[in-house]
Design an enzyme around this catalytic site. Sequence first.
Site, PDB file in Angstrom:
ATOM      1  N   ARG A   1      28.156  75.039  43.781  1.00 42.00           N
ATOM      2  CA  ARG A   1      28.131  74.715  45.204  1.00 42.00           C
ATOM      3  C   ARG A   1      27.153  75.552  46.037  1.00 42.00           C
ATOM      4  O   ARG A   1      27.426  75.899  47.191  1.00 42.00           O
ATOM      5  CB  ARG A   1      29.538  74.762  45.785  1.00 42.00           C
ATOM      6  CG  ARG A   1      30.227  76.117  45.808  1.00 42.00           C
ATOM      7  CD  ARG A   1      31.370  76.106  46.820  1.00 42.00           C
ATOM      8  NE  ARG A   1      32.626  75.708  46.251  1.00 42.00           N
ATOM      9  CZ  ARG A   1      33.552  76.579  45.813  1.00 42.00           C
ATOM     10  NH1 ARG A   1      33.321  77.866  45.832  1.00 42.00           N
ATOM     11  NH2 ARG A   1      34.688  76.152  45.327  1.00 42.00           N
ATOM     12  N   GLY A   2      26.016  75.847  45.507  1.00 43.22           N
ATOM     13  CA  GLY A   2      24.985  76.508  46.304  1.00 43.22           C
ATOM     14  C   GLY A   2      25.321  77.953  46.646  1.00 43.22           C
ATOM     15  O   GLY A   2      25.933  78.660  45.859  1.00 43.22           O
TER      16      GLY A   2
ATOM     17  N   ARG B   1       9.015  45.268  25.451  1.00 41.06           N
ATOM     18  CA  ARG B   1       9.158  45.794  26.807  1.00 41.06           C
ATOM     19  C   ARG B   1       8.635  47.220  26.923  1.00 41.06           C
ATOM     20  O   ARG B   1       8.475  47.921  25.926  1.00 41.06           O
ATOM     21  CB  ARG B   1      10.646  45.851  27.186  1.00 41.06           C
ATOM     22  CG  ARG B   1      11.243  44.536  27.512  1.00 41.06           C
ATOM     23  CD  ARG B   1      12.745  44.700  27.698  1.00 41.06           C
ATOM     24  NE  ARG B   1      13.320  43.458  28.176  1.00 41.06           N
ATOM     25  CZ  ARG B   1      14.609  43.164  28.124  1.00 41.06           C
ATOM     26  NH1 ARG B   1      15.469  44.021  27.602  1.00 41.06           N
ATOM     27  NH2 ARG B   1      15.052  42.016  28.591  1.00 41.06           N
TER      28      ARG B   1
ATOM     29  N   ARG C   1      15.184  69.354  36.301  1.00 43.34           N
ATOM     30  CA  ARG C   1      14.775  69.316  37.714  1.00 43.34           C
ATOM     31  C   ARG C   1      13.407  69.941  37.914  1.00 43.34           C
ATOM     32  O   ARG C   1      12.574  69.429  38.634  1.00 43.34           O
ATOM     33  CB  ARG C   1      15.787  70.094  38.557  1.00 43.34           C
ATOM     34  CG  ARG C   1      16.897  69.265  39.088  1.00 43.34           C
ATOM     35  CD  ARG C   1      17.905  70.156  39.758  1.00 43.34           C
ATOM     36  NE  ARG C   1      18.494  71.093  38.810  1.00 43.34           N
ATOM     37  CZ  ARG C   1      19.311  72.082  39.135  1.00 43.34           C
ATOM     38  NH1 ARG C   1      19.611  72.288  40.387  1.00 43.34           N
ATOM     39  NH2 ARG C   1      19.823  72.876  38.215  1.00 43.34           N
TER      40      ARG C   1
ATOM     41  N   LEU D   1      25.493  62.286  30.718  1.00 44.09           N
ATOM     42  CA  LEU D   1      25.828  62.096  29.295  1.00 44.09           C
ATOM     43  C   LEU D   1      25.213  63.219  28.472  1.00 44.09           C
ATOM     44  O   LEU D   1      25.744  63.618  27.433  1.00 44.09           O
ATOM     45  CB  LEU D   1      25.294  60.747  28.791  1.00 44.09           C
ATOM     46  CG  LEU D   1      25.963  59.500  29.392  1.00 44.09           C
ATOM     47  CD1 LEU D   1      25.185  58.252  29.020  1.00 44.09           C
ATOM     48  CD2 LEU D   1      27.400  59.403  28.905  1.00 44.09           C
ATOM     49  N   GLN D   2      24.075  63.744  28.954  1.00 46.89           N
ATOM     50  CA  GLN D   2      23.390  64.814  28.212  1.00 46.89           C
ATOM     51  C   GLN D   2      24.181  66.118  28.212  1.00 46.89           C
ATOM     52  O   GLN D   2      23.931  67.006  27.410  1.00 46.89           O
ATOM     53  CB  GLN D   2      22.012  65.087  28.842  1.00 46.89           C
ATOM     54  CG  GLN D   2      21.050  63.938  28.685  1.00 46.89           C
ATOM     55  CD  GLN D   2      19.931  63.998  29.714  1.00 46.89           C
ATOM     56  OE1 GLN D   2      18.868  64.523  29.441  1.00 46.89           O
ATOM     57  NE2 GLN D   2      20.170  63.462  30.894  1.00 46.89           N
TER      58      GLN D   2
ATOM     59  N   ASP E   1      15.571  76.309  31.241  1.00 46.21           N
ATOM     60  CA  ASP E   1      14.556  76.852  32.148  1.00 46.21           C
ATOM     61  C   ASP E   1      14.908  78.228  32.713  1.00 46.21           C
ATOM     62  O   ASP E   1      14.304  78.663  33.688  1.00 46.21           O
ATOM     63  CB  ASP E   1      14.282  75.859  33.292  1.00 46.21           C
ATOM     64  CG  ASP E   1      15.522  75.558  34.127  1.00 46.21           C
ATOM     65  OD1 ASP E   1      16.608  76.066  33.790  1.00 46.21           O
ATOM     66  OD2 ASP E   1      15.393  74.800  35.112  1.00 46.21           O
TER      67      ASP E   1
ATOM     68  N   ILE F   1      21.359  73.363  30.153  1.00 46.23           N
ATOM     69  CA  ILE F   1      20.790  72.414  29.187  1.00 46.23           C
ATOM     70  C   ILE F   1      19.292  72.263  29.436  1.00 46.23           C
ATOM     71  O   ILE F   1      18.556  71.826  28.567  1.00 46.23           O
ATOM     72  CB  ILE F   1      21.467  71.015  29.230  1.00 46.23           C
ATOM     73  CG1 ILE F   1      21.191  70.291  30.543  1.00 46.23           C
ATOM     74  CG2 ILE F   1      22.958  71.122  28.958  1.00 46.23           C
ATOM     75  CD1 ILE F   1      21.434  68.796  30.455  1.00 46.23           C
ATOM     76  N   ASP F   2      18.840  72.644  30.633  1.00 51.31           N
ATOM     77  CA  ASP F   2      17.423  72.431  30.988  1.00 51.31           C
ATOM     78  C   ASP F   2      16.481  73.413  30.295  1.00 51.31           C
ATOM     79  O   ASP F   2      15.271  73.202  30.281  1.00 51.31           O
ATOM     80  CB  ASP F   2      17.236  72.570  32.505  1.00 51.31           C
ATOM     81  CG  ASP F   2      17.897  71.449  33.282  1.00 51.31           C
ATOM     82  OD1 ASP F   2      18.450  70.538  32.651  1.00 51.31           O
ATOM     83  OD2 ASP F   2      17.872  71.491  34.527  1.00 51.31           O
TER      84      ASP F   2
ATOM     85  N   GLY G   1      24.113  79.511  35.015  1.00 51.36           N
ATOM     86  CA  GLY G   1      22.683  79.234  35.152  1.00 51.36           C
ATOM     87  C   GLY G   1      22.057  80.082  36.248  1.00 51.36           C
ATOM     88  O   GLY G   1      22.629  81.095  36.684  1.00 51.36           O
ATOM     89  N   ASP G   2      20.902  79.625  36.735  1.00 50.45           N
ATOM     90  CA  ASP G   2      20.152  80.422  37.708  1.00 50.45           C
ATOM     91  C   ASP G   2      20.990  80.767  38.941  1.00 50.45           C
ATOM     92  O   ASP G   2      20.990  81.909  39.401  1.00 50.45           O
ATOM     93  CB  ASP G   2      18.838  79.716  38.103  1.00 50.45           C
ATOM     94  CG  ASP G   2      19.037  78.243  38.438  1.00 50.45           C
ATOM     95  OD1 ASP G   2      20.190  77.759  38.390  1.00 50.45           O
ATOM     96  OD2 ASP G   2      18.039  77.575  38.759  1.00 50.45           O
ATOM     97  N   GLY G   3      21.766  79.799  39.453  1.00 46.61           N
ATOM     98  CA  GLY G   3      22.568  80.043  40.655  1.00 46.61           C
ATOM     99  C   GLY G   3      23.646  81.086  40.409  1.00 46.61           C
ATOM    100  O   GLY G   3      23.788  82.045  41.186  1.00 46.61           O
ATOM    101  N   THR G   4      24.397  80.918  39.321  1.00 48.96           N
ATOM    102  CA  THR G   4      25.496  81.846  39.013  1.00 48.96           C
ATOM    103  C   THR G   4      24.956  83.242  38.721  1.00 48.96           C
ATOM    104  O   THR G   4      25.540  84.250  39.133  1.00 48.96           O
ATOM    105  CB  THR G   4      26.286  81.320  37.804  1.00 48.96           C
ATOM    106  OG1 THR G   4      26.717  79.998  38.107  1.00 48.96           O
ATOM    107  CG2 THR G   4      27.494  82.185  37.483  1.00 48.96           C
TER     108      THR G   4
HETATM  109  O1  F6P Z   1      20.785  72.386  35.847  1.00 50.77           O
HETATM  110  C1  F6P Z   1      21.222  71.462  34.932  1.00 50.77           C
HETATM  111  C2  F6P Z   1      21.264  70.086  35.494  1.00 50.77           C
HETATM  112  O2  F6P Z   1      21.717  69.382  34.417  1.00 50.77           O
HETATM  113  C3  F6P Z   1      19.985  69.514  36.063  1.00 50.77           C
HETATM  114  O3  F6P Z   1      19.055  69.031  35.166  1.00 50.77           O
HETATM  115  C4  F6P Z   1      20.493  68.432  36.973  1.00 50.77           C
HETATM  116  O4  F6P Z   1      19.585  68.115  37.990  1.00 50.77           O
HETATM  117  C5  F6P Z   1      21.721  69.056  37.516  1.00 50.77           C
HETATM  118  O5  F6P Z   1      22.200  69.937  36.541  1.00 50.77           O
HETATM  119  C6  F6P Z   1      22.786  68.091  37.922  1.00 50.77           C
HETATM  120  O6  F6P Z   1      23.845  68.811  38.470  1.00 50.77           O
HETATM  121  P1  F6P Z   1      25.197  68.178  39.027  1.00 50.77           P
HETATM  122  O7  F6P Z   1      26.179  68.210  37.914  1.00 50.77           O
HETATM  123  O8  F6P Z   1      25.581  69.063  40.136  1.00 50.77           O
HETATM  124  O9  F6P Z   1      24.901  66.767  39.435  1.00 50.77           O
END
Ligand code: F6P
Length: 354
Positions: free
Chosen positions: A77-78, A175, A184, A279-280, A142, A139-140, A115-118
Amino acid sequence: MPTIKKIGVLTGGGDAPGLNAVIRAVVKTATNAGVAVIGLEDSFDGLIYPDKVRVLTPKDVRGILRLGGTILGTVNRGNPFAEPIVTPHGTFNYGDRVMEVFQQMELDALICIGGDGTLAIAYEFYKKGIPLVGVPKTIDNDIYGTTSCFGFDTAVSFATDAIDRLHTTAEAHRRIMVVEVMGRYAGWIALHAGVAGGADVILIPEIPYHFDRVVACLRQRDERGARFSIIVVAEGARPVIEHAHGGHAERLGGAAKFCGDELARLTGKETRHVVLGHLQRGGAPTAFDRTLATRFGGKAVELVLRSQFGKMVANHPPDLVPVPLGEVVGRTKLVPLDYDLLQTARMMGISFGD
Ligand code: F6P
């Protein structure tokens, strides 16, 4: 060195396959070292609300190694420092409340998996005096300072399987299939899954793309008789839009839909898009992610026992090393433009639209 008797563990930010494997490793290794583990629910909320706390013993983590998600819950939550916290016990300043509850619970240290925020929030609390160790999660892939994170391999495996399946319909219907994957700011998933899935075009945030170059690649495939194409686009990939006045603008949001609609218009070919989205992040972690997550959990406990606070566990193959949180927060690990996989992909004829 202070004696460590009781530690807290929390998971924050978006979930990633392997979080439970880290928790399990923390609980087992700490317990075997004579340290009690308190599970804090919903990230730092466990240090705000007294009912969001539970003791974790090896019995509590039995059977969770193969589970996605996190048994502790998580929030994304930011900036939590921005607003006062309203609880049944009163209204508090966020930072003060966390510091107070940490003391009240008589915790000796924290392990913050996120992740980066936490990790940025954790770093603030470290500077305020909480002894803590960070474990990187995304998962990114980064997070700066570590070559890999658990969750990435699972996400890439899932996306590769999806691309394999989309090949069937792409080929049968001749196709263009556009597959959007997470990422992101960085194109790690798109690049790895794109190469593993045999994509023809890979679009990543690090390389703004031009529609005319993508179209040229698709036409070339038609001329060679392929007549179908797979495009993997990271959610943060942006086209360079040429304006009449010669300037550039970047478009935000809906990467696959925008790309697919535009390519259908420019080529006249039947085009479909698929967004793999969350799903990822779901499902069981791969063996690689379970192993890496377990290593991270064990190393985090080792760092706590050695009073190596203010550090993040980082994967520097073949070792795990402590990296100062101050070197990690506020930075993003992008795909380097000279990365060998990117170079090889180019040499094999995969287009990045540049
Ligand atoms: O940071 C991981 C991530 O999976 C991003 O690739 C994606 O934009 C974001 O989380 C989606 O987060 P939320 O679950 O808040 O929609």
